[in-house]
Design a protein around this motif. Structure first.
Motif, PDB file in Angstrom:
ATOM      1  N   LYS A   1      -2.334   4.867   3.072  1.00  0.00           N
ATOM      2  CA  LYS A   1      -1.532   4.384   1.954  1.00  0.00           C
ATOM      3  C   LYS A   1      -0.096   4.179   2.425  1.00  0.00           C
ATOM      4  O   LYS A   1       0.841   4.832   1.980  1.00  0.00           O
ATOM      5  CB  LYS A   1      -1.609   5.369   0.792  1.00  0.00           C
TER       6      LYS A   1
ATOM      7  N   LEU B   1       0.801  -1.219   0.000  1.00  0.00           N
ATOM      8  CA  LEU B   1       0.000   0.000   0.000  1.00  0.00           C
ATOM      9  C   LEU B   1       0.834   1.269   0.000  1.00  0.00           C
ATOM     10  O   LEU B   1       0.313   2.365  -0.233  1.00  0.00           O
ATOM     11  CB  LEU B   1      -0.936   0.015   1.218  1.00  0.00           C
ATOM     12  N   GLY B   2       2.134   1.146   0.285  1.00  0.00           N
ATOM     13  CA  GLY B   2       3.001   2.316   0.340  1.00  0.00           C
ATOM     14  C   GLY B   2       4.243   2.009   1.145  1.00  0.00           C
ATOM     15  O   GLY B   2       4.451   0.873   1.592  1.00  0.00           O
TER      16      GLY B   2
END
Length: 350
Positions: free
Chosen positions: A75, A36-37
């Protein structure tokens, strides 16, 4: 034991060991998942009994950060770092600067922040050598006041919101007169105690540092409890706010609380114990859901946001917990298993 066979290894993407002879630094950084990040997770300094204990902690904590970010709808991925040593006697500026160089070696794949044993001033020393240090400054606080970048106030507020929601769900009451046993009065635990005190809760507290206990007794009217007796207090809520694995085979039979809701990471020694709590009709607030306020704060500070949006995001912790509780009841599953399933769907494990 090989890292890949370690019981807490969960397909971590990277685990690195660091030693700096000049400063005495011995550290481990673990990145669990970055789907997600970039991985975000604080740096903890603790006087671990062994390097094996430190490795076990960093593997569990980094995995927990992945789940925490996913459940908070951020994120970000999950990572963590640990420094082996006593933060009160062995920490030095040179050691913190060396840690900054270790973080920078991940080239942005890992972002660190404050955790147990590490202060904002420590992070500022790390920041001399890394662009990937969060929590050294802030534009606002969730309550509209000034902030030095320390996410602990937001973590404590999120735990307070989650604990309040858990009490309402399980006991159908507000916090006035509710008895809460708090294990650990550090950066987050003491702030949580202040929130609870302001709502009229009755506090029973323990900590390894006498000055923290004296402060809680004087300022909050808290009853001081011996560490070995904190689990068996006749209370409504048990709030673990120290190190992990405090909910285990030895301590569960001692619990008289109907709710477990605290700030500590990895509160369950083993995942299956969530089922044991459910069998005993003890409502467990999954740790990485209830203690996400700090990471939410750091996320907002790094984007175009404000105090109002930050507070609203933190307060969604209570909503998320209620959704978990409702689903757990409907599906006859432990709350931690329901939370795990939702998080894994979000960060793409399944």
């Amino acid at each position: 034991m090989s890292l890949f066979e370690h019981p807490e290894f969960a397909d971590h993407q990277q685990v690195s060991f660091f030693s700096d002879q000049a400063s005495g630094l011995k550290a481990v950084i673990a990145v669990h998942n970055t789907n997600l990040g970039p991985a975000l997770g604080g740096c903890r300094m603790w006087n671990y009994a062994s390097s094996a204990e430190a490795l076990n902690d960093v593997l569990r904590l980094s995995k927990g950060m992945t789940y925490k970010a996913a459940m908070a709808e951020l994120k970000l991925g999950g990572g963590k770092s640990v420094i082996i040593g006593d933060p009160r006697t062995q920490k030095s500026p040179a050691m913190m600067e060396a840690m900054g160089r270790c973080v920078e070696s991940f080239m942005g794949n890992y972002i660190t922040a404050e955790d147990s044993g590490i202060s904002v001033d420590d992070l500022k020393l790390m920041e001399k050598h890394s662009q990937n240090i969060a929590g050294t400054r802030a534009n606002y606080s969730y309550d509209g006041g000034e902030s030095d970048g320390n996410p602990a106030p937001s973590t404590a507020y999120g735990v307070f919101v989650g604990l309040k929601a858990s009490v309402a769900h399980r006991l159908n009451r507000n916090l006035k007169g509710v008895k809460v046993a708090i294990q650990g009065l550090g950066h987050v635990g003491y702030r949580l105690a202040k929130h609870l005190h302001s709502e009229g809760a009755e506090l029973f507290v323990t900590d390894i540092f006498p000055d923290n206990l004296d402060k809680a007794a004087t300022e909050l009217g808290a009853k001081i409890v011996d560490p070995k007796d904190i689990f068996s207090q006749d209370v409504d809520v048990f709030a673990p706010c120290a190190l992990g694995a405090s909910i285990n085979e030895e301590t569960i039979p001692l619990l008289k609380a109907s709710v477990i809701a605290g700030a500590a990471n990895n509160q369950l020694a083993f995942e299956h114990l969530g089922g044991e709590l459910a069998k005993r009709d003890i409502l467990y607030a999954p740790d990485y859901v209830i203690n996400a306020g700090g990471v939410i704060d750091i996320y907002h500070q790094r984007m175009d946001s404000d105090a109002t949006a930050l507070r609203a995001h933190i307060e969604r912790i209570g909503v998320t917990l209620n959704e978990i509780y409702e689903r757990a009841g409907a599906e006859n599953k432990a709350t931690n298993n329901v939370a795990n399933a939702i998080a894994e769907e979000r960060f793409g494990l399944n």
